[in-house]
Design an enzyme around this catalytic site. Structure first.
Site, PDB file in Angstrom:
ATOM      1  N   HIS A  17       0.844  -1.207   0.000  1.00  0.00           N
ATOM      2  CA  HIS A  17       0.000   0.000   0.000  1.00  0.00           C
ATOM      3  C   HIS A  17       0.883   1.263   0.000  1.00  0.00           C
ATOM      4  CE1 HIS A  17      -2.932  -2.846   2.135  1.00  0.00           C
ATOM      5  NE2 HIS A  17      -3.619  -2.452   1.077  1.00  0.00           N
ATOM      6  N   LYS A  41     -15.885  -6.903   5.444  1.00  0.00           N
ATOM      7  CA  LYS A  41     -14.910  -7.847   5.996  1.00  0.00           C
ATOM      8  C   LYS A  41     -15.041  -7.816   7.514  1.00  0.00           C
ATOM      9  CE  LYS A  41     -11.436  -7.465   2.351  1.00  0.00           C
ATOM     10  NZ  LYS A  41     -10.093  -6.987   1.998  1.00  0.00           N
ATOM     11  N   ARG A  90      -2.751  -5.640  -8.358  1.00  0.00           N
ATOM     12  CA  ARG A  90      -1.569  -6.489  -8.198  1.00  0.00           C
ATOM     13  C   ARG A  90      -1.455  -7.555  -9.270  1.00  0.00           C
ATOM     14  NH1 ARG A  90      -3.120  -8.511  -2.552  1.00  0.00           N
ATOM     15  NH2 ARG A  90      -5.079  -8.273  -3.676  1.00  0.00           N
ATOM     16  N   SER A 128      -2.922  -8.405   2.937  1.00  0.00           N
ATOM     17  CA  SER A 128      -3.054  -8.222   4.385  1.00  0.00           C
ATOM     18  C   SER A 128      -3.384  -9.538   5.079  1.00  0.00           C
ATOM     19  CB  SER A 128      -4.138  -7.179   4.678  1.00  0.00           C
ATOM     20  OG  SER A 128      -3.784  -5.945   4.115  1.00  0.00           O
TER      21      SER A 128
END
Ligand code: COA
Length: 159
Positions: A17, A41, A90, A128
């Site tokens: 990030h 989440k 990504r 993460s």
């Protein structure tokens, strides 16, 4: 003054990030790292903890400001008079999700476009959830995380 928002869960923020924030700092005057409360989440860090860790992690990036937001990212972008949102892309696997997010945000607020940055190679596989699991199992990935994140993860996961 060109302001953009960078919305995300940041549970926790990683060097991937930060790489995106460094790239965006070359193009925009202000980047609001926008820590979302509504993410769908179940984050391990609370909203305030996530924001606090982000503030520590971006201390040396003068154009980056950390703020939390509730509700829709597009409403927050409008409130902050942002010209766009930024996100990292990504791998091909990110593309479908990011495309639908960008298109839905555009439908919600037409004037907000999403700009994608590709992280450096070394961060392409980083996520993460992976770092949460690796730290919880005693693995060493210090070079992928700011030191304050390693400390926060260890204390949260009691490693
Ligand atoms: N480097 C490393 N990891 C990256 C990364 C990068 N450059 N870019 C993304 N990731 C990873 C994150 O680590 C995270 O990994 P995880 O899923 O394993 O935890 C994952 O990719 C995505 O996380 P993040 O970047 O934090 O974004 P998100 O997809 O969780 O964020 C919001 C989603 C917050 C942007 C979205 O839920 C939102 O906008 N919420 C507000 C409510 C709203 O407006 N909803 C309507 C949306 S259309």
């Amino acid at each position: 003054m060109k302001t953009v928002i960078y919305p995300g869960t940041f549970d926790p923020i990683t060097n991937g990030h930060i790489d995106i924030l460094r790239k965006a700092s070359k193009l925009f005057d202000e980047i609001i790292l926008s820590v979302a409360s509504a993410t769908g989440k179940n984050p391990i860090f609370s909203l305030e903890e996530r924001a606090h860790i982000c503030r520590q992690a971006v201390r040396d990036l003068p154009k980056v400001k950390v703020q939390v937001f509730h509700g829709l990212a597009v409403d927050f972008a409008k409130e902050r008079d942002a010209c766009a949102m930024i996100r990292g892309l990504r791998a091909l696997s990110d593309f479908e999700y990011e495309l639908s997010l960008a298109l839905m945000n555009k439908k919600l607020l037409d004037k907000i476009d999403t700009i994608f940055f590709v992280p450096d190679n070394k961060y392409l596989y980083l996520s993460s959830s992976m770092v949460r699991q690796i730290v919880s199992l005693g693995g060493d990935i210090k070079d992928l995380l700011p030191p304050c994140v390693v400390a926060a993860l260890k204390s949260k996961l009691c490693v």
